[in-house]
Every structure is written in C-alpha cells, then in structure tokens.
Design a protein around this motif. Structure first.
Motif, PDB file in Angstrom:
ATOM      1  N   THR A  36       0.834  -1.208   0.000  1.00 40.17           N
ATOM      2  CA  THR A  36       0.000   0.000   0.000  1.00 40.17           C
ATOM      3  C   THR A  36       0.868   1.257   0.000  1.00 40.17           C
ATOM      4  O   THR A  36       0.566   2.226  -0.694  1.00 40.17           O
ATOM      5  N   ARG A  37       1.945   1.245   0.770  1.00 39.14           N
ATOM      6  CA  ARG A  37       2.863   2.398   0.785  1.00 39.14           C
ATOM      7  C   ARG A  37       3.460   2.648  -0.597  1.00 39.14           C
ATOM      8  O   ARG A  37       3.751   3.784  -0.961  1.00 39.14           O
ATOM      9  N   ARG A  39       1.893   2.106  -3.301  1.00 39.62           N
ATOM     10  CA  ARG A  39       0.723   2.355  -4.168  1.00 39.62           C
ATOM     11  C   ARG A  39       0.432   1.163  -5.078  1.00 39.62           C
ATOM     12  O   ARG A  39      -0.069   1.314  -6.175  1.00 39.62           O
ATOM     13  N   LYS A  41      -1.542  -2.440  -5.853  1.00 34.51           N
ATOM     14  CA  LYS A  41      -2.812  -3.093  -5.574  1.00 34.51           C
ATOM     15  C   LYS A  41      -2.544  -4.540  -5.161  1.00 34.51           C
ATOM     16  O   LYS A  41      -1.729  -5.217  -5.772  1.00 34.51           O
ATOM     17  N   ASP A  51      -6.144  -1.395  -2.070  1.00 37.55           N
ATOM     18  CA  ASP A  51      -5.637  -0.431  -3.034  1.00 37.55           C
ATOM     19  C   ASP A  51      -5.492   0.914  -2.333  1.00 37.55           C
ATOM     20  O   ASP A  51      -5.838   1.059  -1.159  1.00 37.55           O
ATOM     21  N   THR A  52      -4.966   1.889  -3.047  1.00 34.29           N
ATOM     22  CA  THR A  52      -4.913   3.251  -2.528  1.00 34.29           C
ATOM     23  C   THR A  52      -5.640   4.159  -3.500  1.00 34.29           C
ATOM     24  O   THR A  52      -5.720   3.876  -4.695  1.00 34.29           O
ATOM     25  N   THR A  53      -6.161   5.230  -2.977  1.00 29.36           N
ATOM     26  CA  THR A  53      -6.848   6.203  -3.809  1.00 29.36           C
ATOM     27  C   THR A  53      -6.347   7.593  -3.436  1.00 29.36           C
ATOM     28  O   THR A  53      -6.004   7.849  -2.277  1.00 29.36           O
ATOM     29  N   HIS A  54      -6.275   8.451  -4.422  1.00 34.51           N
ATOM     30  CA  HIS A  54      -5.801   9.809  -4.184  1.00 34.51           C
ATOM     31  C   HIS A  54      -6.995  10.717  -3.923  1.00 34.51           C
ATOM     32  O   HIS A  54      -7.965  10.714  -4.682  1.00 34.51           O
ATOM     33  N   TRP A  75      -3.189  10.517   0.134  1.00 40.13           N
ATOM     34  CA  TRP A  75      -3.468   9.161  -0.327  1.00 40.13           C
ATOM     35  C   TRP A  75      -4.187   8.446   0.802  1.00 40.13           C
ATOM     36  O   TRP A  75      -3.846   8.592   1.959  1.00 40.13           O
ATOM     37  N   ALA A  76      -5.186   7.642   0.470  1.00 38.62           N
ATOM     38  CA  ALA A  76      -5.961   6.921   1.470  1.00 38.62           C
ATOM     39  C   ALA A  76      -6.093   5.458   1.071  1.00 38.62           C
ATOM     40  O   ALA A  76      -6.170   5.136  -0.115  1.00 38.62           O
ATOM     41  N   PRO A  77      -6.121   4.560   2.059  1.00 34.65           N
ATOM     42  CA  PRO A  77      -6.313   3.149   1.738  1.00 34.65           C
ATOM     43  C   PRO A  77      -7.745   2.889   1.290  1.00 34.65           C
ATOM     44  O   PRO A  77      -8.672   3.593   1.696  1.00 34.65           O
ATOM     45  N   LYS A  78      -7.902   1.884   0.453  1.00 26.46           N
ATOM     46  CA  LYS A  78      -9.217   1.502  -0.048  1.00 26.46           C
ATOM     47  C   LYS A  78      -9.282  -0.028  -0.030  1.00 26.46           C
ATOM     48  O   LYS A  78      -8.377  -0.695  -0.536  1.00 26.46           O
TER      49      LYS A  78
END
Length: 93
Positions: A36-37, A39, A41, A51-54, A75-78
C-alpha cells in the motif's frame, strides 16, 4: 471477532500453533501495508482487494465555527470486498 479469535481460528483450520498463525497474520498485514505504501494493488480474488486512492485537495468547513478550511491532498487506503465475500455476507438474509 477480534485478533485473538482470528489467530485461534486460523491456527485450528491450518493445523498451526497460535504463535505460527499470529506470525502469519502479522506477516500478511506487513506485506499488505508495504504494498500500500508503494501504491500497489493487492488482490485476493473473490475475497478482498487492497488499493490506494488519491484524494484531491479541497475546501472543508470547521463544524464548530463554520469557518472554511483547506484540506490537503492525500493518499488513502481503499478495501473492496470480492464476490465470494459479498456472497458469504448475503447468506441468511
């Protein structure tokens, strides 16, 4: 179910000791966190996708004062549920 319950259940199903199951769970969390760090998936088909989302910068509002504030981009985790997990959750409805 808390972490201890999860570790015990995994240990029982996989024929592991609680210590080994706990180590495996920690390793899994570490690997997903590192991906995740970066980015990346991580997909476990049918179960979960990490995943991560901006999130773009935006204007927010302080709920106490009503004052407008600027919220920085981040950036946030998803986490998304896969089909098998969704089906398991829908059972007994």
């Amino acid at each position: 179910m808390n972490r201890a319950d999860l570790v015990s259940a995994v240990a029982e199903r996989a024929g592991l000791t609680n210590a080994d199951a706990d180590a495996a769970l920690k390793a899994f969390a570490d690997v997903v966190g590192e991906a995740t760090r970066r980015r990346e998936k991580v997909s476990i088909i049918g179960f979960l996708t990490f995943d991560t989302t901006h999130r773009s910068a935006r204007t927010g509002r302080n709920p106490q004062t009503g004052e407008e504030i600027q919220i920085a981009a981040t950036w946030a985790p998803k986490v998304s549920a896969g089909a098998a997990l969704k089906q398991a959750a829908a059972e007994n409805n």
